[in-house]
Design a protein around this motif. Sequence first.
Motif, short mmCIF file in Angstrom:
data_model
loop_
_atom_site.label_atom_id
_atom_site.label_comp_id
_atom_site.label_asym_id
_atom_site.label_seq_id
_atom_site.Cartn_x
_atom_site.Cartn_y
_atom_site.Cartn_z
N ARG A 28 0.84 -1.20 0.00
CA ARG A 28 0.00 0.00 0.00
C ARG A 28 0.88 1.25 0.00
O ARG A 28 2.02 1.21 0.45
N SER A 29 0.33 2.35 -0.46
CA SER A 29 1.11 3.59 -0.49
C SER A 29 1.54 3.99 0.93
O SER A 29 2.62 4.53 1.13
N GLN A 30 0.73 3.68 1.93
CA GLN A 30 1.06 4.03 3.32
C GLN A 30 2.23 3.22 3.87
O GLN A 30 2.83 3.58 4.88
N ASP A 31 2.56 2.11 3.21
CA ASP A 31 3.65 1.25 3.68
C ASP A 31 5.03 1.82 3.38
O ASP A 31 6.01 1.37 3.94
N ASN A 32 5.11 2.77 2.46
CA ASN A 32 6.38 3.28 1.96
C ASN A 32 7.11 2.12 1.27
O ASN A 32 6.51 1.39 0.52
N TRP A 33 8.41 1.94 1.50
CA TRP A 33 9.15 0.86 0.86
C TRP A 33 8.85 -0.45 1.57
O TRP A 33 8.86 -0.52 2.79
N MET A 34 8.64 -1.51 0.79
CA MET A 34 8.56 -2.87 1.32
C MET A 34 9.63 -3.67 0.60
O MET A 34 9.94 -3.39 -0.57
N SER A 35 10.20 -4.64 1.28
CA SER A 35 11.36 -5.34 0.75
C SER A 35 11.18 -6.85 0.85
O SER A 35 10.61 -7.34 1.82
N MET A 36 11.65 -7.55 -0.17
CA MET A 36 11.63 -9.02 -0.14
C MET A 36 12.84 -9.55 -0.88
O MET A 36 13.39 -8.89 -1.75
N THR A 37 13.26 -10.74 -0.51
CA THR A 37 14.34 -11.42 -1.20
C THR A 37 13.72 -12.57 -1.99
O THR A 37 12.98 -13.38 -1.44
N VAL A 38 14.03 -12.60 -3.29
CA VAL A 38 13.45 -13.61 -4.17
C VAL A 38 14.59 -14.33 -4.90
O VAL A 38 15.43 -13.67 -5.50
N PRO A 39 14.64 -15.64 -4.86
CA PRO A 39 13.84 -16.51 -4.02
C PRO A 39 14.26 -16.36 -2.56
O PRO A 39 15.43 -16.06 -2.27
N ASN A 40 13.30 -16.57 -1.63
CA ASN A 40 13.67 -16.49 -0.23
C ASN A 40 14.48 -17.74 0.14
O ASN A 40 14.68 -18.63 -0.70
N ASP A 41 14.97 -17.81 1.36
CA ASP A 41 15.85 -18.92 1.73
C ASP A 41 15.17 -20.28 1.60
O ASP A 41 15.81 -21.25 1.17
N SER A 42 13.89 -20.36 1.96
CA SER A 42 13.17 -21.64 1.84
C SER A 42 13.03 -22.07 0.39
O SER A 42 13.25 -23.23 0.05
N GLU A 43 12.68 -21.14 -0.49
CA GLU A 43 12.55 -21.45 -1.92
C GLU A 43 13.92 -21.84 -2.49
O GLU A 43 14.02 -22.78 -3.28
N ARG A 44 14.93 -21.11 -2.10
CA ARG A 44 16.28 -21.38 -2.60
C ARG A 44 16.73 -22.78 -2.22
O ARG A 44 17.33 -23.50 -3.03
N GLU A 45 16.43 -23.18 -0.98
CA GLU A 45 16.81 -24.52 -0.53
C GLU A 45 16.10 -25.60 -1.35
O GLU A 45 16.71 -26.58 -1.75
N VAL A 46 14.83 -25.39 -1.64
CA VAL A 46 14.07 -26.39 -2.39
C VAL A 46 14.51 -26.45 -3.84
O VAL A 46 14.63 -27.54 -4.41
N PHE A 47 14.76 -25.30 -4.46
CA PHE A 47 15.05 -25.27 -5.89
C PHE A 47 16.53 -25.37 -6.24
O PHE A 47 16.87 -25.46 -7.41
N SER A 48 17.43 -25.34 -5.25
CA SER A 48 18.86 -25.45 -5.56
C SER A 48 19.24 -26.91 -5.73
O SER A 48 18.51 -27.81 -5.34
N LEU A 49 20.40 -27.14 -6.28
CA LEU A 49 20.90 -28.50 -6.50
C LEU A 49 21.87 -28.86 -5.38
O LEU A 49 23.08 -28.95 -5.57
N GLY A 50 21.34 -29.02 -4.18
CA GLY A 50 22.20 -29.34 -3.05
C GLY A 50 23.08 -28.15 -2.70
O GLY A 50 22.62 -27.03 -2.57
N ASP A 51 24.38 -28.42 -2.58
CA ASP A 51 25.32 -27.35 -2.24
C ASP A 51 25.69 -26.50 -3.44
O ASP A 51 26.31 -25.46 -3.31
N LYS A 52 25.35 -26.96 -4.64
CA LYS A 52 25.73 -26.25 -5.85
C LYS A 52 24.68 -25.20 -6.20
O LYS A 52 23.51 -25.51 -6.37
N LEU A 53 25.11 -23.97 -6.30
CA LEU A 53 24.20 -22.90 -6.70
C LEU A 53 24.46 -22.55 -8.15
O LEU A 53 25.59 -22.31 -8.54
#
Length: 196
Positions: A67-92
Motif C-alpha cells: 500500500r502507499s502508506q507502507d512506503n518501501w517494502m522489501s523481499m528477497t526472491v527466491p527467499n531462503d526456503s525457496e532457494r533450498e528447495v530449488f537449488s541443487l544441493g550445495d551447488k548454486l
Amino acid sequence: LVTEEKQNITYMYAGKTSYMDEGFALDSLPDPQPENNATTPTLGAHPKWRKFCSHSHYDFRDSFVVRSQDNWMSMTVPNDSEREVFSLGDKLRPTLGLIMICSNWIKGVGDEYVQIPELIDTTLPAGIVVNGVNVVEVTEIDDQHHFCHVLKHAGGYYFPEIAREDDTVEYTGQYEIKIRVLKDGGTLYLSSIIVL
C-alpha cells in the motif's frame, strides 16, 4: 505464494499444505510501518477464497499487498526456503537476473487498484528497486490481461547479483526487491515474482 512465516500449516499430501491460517484478510491488514523499509509485503486474501475443495483447488488467490502508506517494502526472491528447495544441493547455479512481476486482479477494488506500470514513472522517484538498481521500464508479456511484466533497468533486462560492501559479488541467485506504491491511497496486489 511462499512466505517464511513460522505458522502451523496442515500438511495434506504430495507436498501440499492448506495454508488456511497464513496471511491476513484483505479487510484487516496490519497497520502500515512506513518507517521500516525492511518490512515484507503482507500476504492477504478474501476469506472466501480460502475455502478448500480437496478434489480440485490447492492454489489460493492470495496476493502480496503493498500500500502507499507502507512506503518501501522489501523481499528477497527466491527467499531462503525457496532457494533450498530449488537449488541443487550445495551447488548454486547463477541466475540470469531476468525478473518478471505479476499482479492479481481483485474484483470490486476501486480507484485504489494499482497496476505495475504505474510504479514506473520517470517523473517520480523509483517505485521498484532490484539489488540497488532502479527499474526504469517494464515490458508487458501478457497481452490479454496486462498483469505480468518483465522489469528493465537503464542497462537492460538482466539485473546484477547482490554486491557486498567490499564490492565483491555474492552469487546467491537471490535478488532484493524493494517496492513502493507512489499513488496516494493506492494498493498493489502481487501474485508472483519470477526470477530466471
